[in-house]
Write an enzyme that holds these catalytic residues in place. Structure first.
Site, PDB file in Angstrom:
ATOM      1  CG  HIS A  22     -99.639  12.813 -25.463  1.00 48.12           C
ATOM      2  ND1 HIS A  22     -98.964  11.988 -26.324  1.00 48.12           N
ATOM      3  CD2 HIS A  22     -98.699  13.621 -24.892  1.00 48.12           C
ATOM      4  CE1 HIS A  22     -97.672  12.273 -26.286  1.00 48.12           C
ATOM      5  NE2 HIS A  22     -97.486  13.262 -25.420  1.00 48.12           N
ATOM      6  CD  GLU A  23     -99.390  16.556 -22.209  1.00 46.15           C
ATOM      7  OE1 GLU A  23     -98.680  16.368 -21.200  1.00 46.15           O
ATOM      8  OE2 GLU A  23     -98.916  16.797 -23.332  1.00 46.15           O
ATOM      9  CG  HIS A  26     -96.429  12.517 -20.560  1.00 49.93           C
ATOM     10  ND1 HIS A  26     -95.417  11.672 -20.951  1.00 49.93           N
ATOM     11  CD2 HIS A  26     -96.741  13.265 -21.654  1.00 49.93           C
ATOM     12  CE1 HIS A  26     -95.129  11.893 -22.226  1.00 49.93           C
ATOM     13  NE2 HIS A  26     -95.926  12.844 -22.686  1.00 49.93           N
TER      14      HIS A  26
END
Length: 374
Positions: A22-23, A26
């Site tokens: 997820h990170e 980003h």
């Protein structure tokens, strides 16, 4: 002790994988938008292991493995909700901050985390299908339970289920899953009976069953039993298609269940938090590695969906603010955004407390503690 360590280990593996991907979503998009990334952290709290890459990003593994974050240059917090005083930055420095990007680029960076979770789920489902294929129970009624909804509707032994409410059924697992979510609503069922196509309307029977964690949940059942196992090998491109379809199924099931909770037709006791995820990770990992990978894929979809909720503090909340900014031509006022993030924080913390309480009840921790004082 061995069982506890086993559960903790696989819980950390699952959470770390989901948060890392997820990170990284980003991070990857931010880098390509020209944003300088100061920290990429898996976990919170004190740094255990860390190193710097050639771009100056500090990669760290922290002590509390229950999340993670990416901190961009110029951010005053890990949520990128506030920025340091812009007057302290030069024009060149402002250009490499997250807040210094166009609203379109900020939206892309915010959406990249949940999107990465969906991509991870597709990759994991694909890996299972392309290596092991799909093993499932045939959607055939080998036996009809007396007095069941299926018997009342006219289902016969040997009937093959083709579709429910126009959506195709390929396995008995598909059929059972759709029925579990049903809370007594009539469904249109398409059957194949000795080569003849039939349409029936069936209202599932609602019953309470053990959820496997010491609690009860209400589910819909038809009252048919299938014992016929079928196996389908999937080619490379077919595995991709079915992996995407499986992600869609998880999204549909999750959205349906949440919608029923909001409408009050499904109990909120099924809402689980980190303790139940940990318990499930340990139990599933003991069954097989493939089952554990399947669980991680499903959790990845749910994490992506959760982060897309239009709640400040979550990625969906950022996207909501950016939508207002795009429409108005300027950002919402700082006081409005700050108020929104406070409300969002309160909502997220309340949900975490509620889910954790559900975990303690469903895992019988509350019952165990109460017995100590009675």
């Amino acid at each position: 002790m061995g069982t506890s360590l086993h559960t903790i280990f696989f819980f950390i593996v699952a959470i770390s994988a989901l948060v890392s991907v997820h990170e990284y979503g980003h991070f990857w998009v931010a880098r390509r938008c020209g944003v300088r990334v100061e920290v990429f952290s898996i976990g919170f709290g004190r740094e255990l292991i860390g190193w710097n890459d050639r771009h100056g990003t500090r990669w760290r593994i922290s002590a509390l493995p229950l999340g993670g974050y990416v901190r961009f240059f110029g951010d005053a917090d890990a949520a990128s909700a506030r920025q340091v005083d812009a007057s302290e930055l030069s024009p060149a420095e402002r250009r490499v901050t997250y807040q210094g990007q166009s609203v379109g680029r900020r939206a892309m960076i915010a959406a990249a985390g949940p999107l990465a979770n969906f991509v991870l789920a597709v990759v994991l489902f694909f890996a299972i299908f392309v290596t092991l294929g799909q093993r499932f129970t045939a959607p055939v009624a080998d036996r009809i339970q007396p007095g069941s909804a299926a018997e009342a509707a006219g289902v016969h032994a040997g009937d093959r289920f083709l579709a429910i409410d126009g959506r195709s059924i390929e396995s008995f697992e598909d059929l059972a899953l759709k029925m579990r979510l049903n809370q007594g609503t009539p469904v249109e069922v398409t059957l194949d009976r000795a080569g003849q196509r039939l349409e029936l309307t069936i209202t599932p029977t609602i019953t309470e069953v053990d959820n496997g964690q010491g609690g009860k949940q209400k589910i819909g059942i038809l009252g048919v039993v299938s014992t016929r196992t079928e196996f389908k090998e999937r080619g490379f491109f077919e595995s991709i298609r079915y992996a995407v379809r499986e992600v869609g199924t998880v999204v549909d099931v999750t959205a349906t269940a949440v919608g029923q909770m909001v409408a009050g037709t499904r109990g909120t006791e099924e809402l689980g938090g980190p303790l139940r995820i940990a318990d499930m990770s340990g139990r599933v990992a003991r069954q097989s590695l493939a089952d554990f990978i399947w669980l991680v894929a499903a959790l990845s979809v749910n994490l992506g969906l959760f982060n897309l909720l239009p709640v400040p503090m979550l990625d969906g909340g950022h996207l909501l603010f950016y939508a207002f900014e795009a429409i108005r031509g300027r950002p919402l006022g700082e006081r409005i955004q700050e108020f929104g993030f406070r409300i969002g924080l309160a909502m997220v913390l309340s949900l975490m407390v509620f889910a954790t309480w559900n975990d303690l009840v469903q895992l019988r921790v509350v019952q165990f503690i109460s017995q100590l004082f009675t």
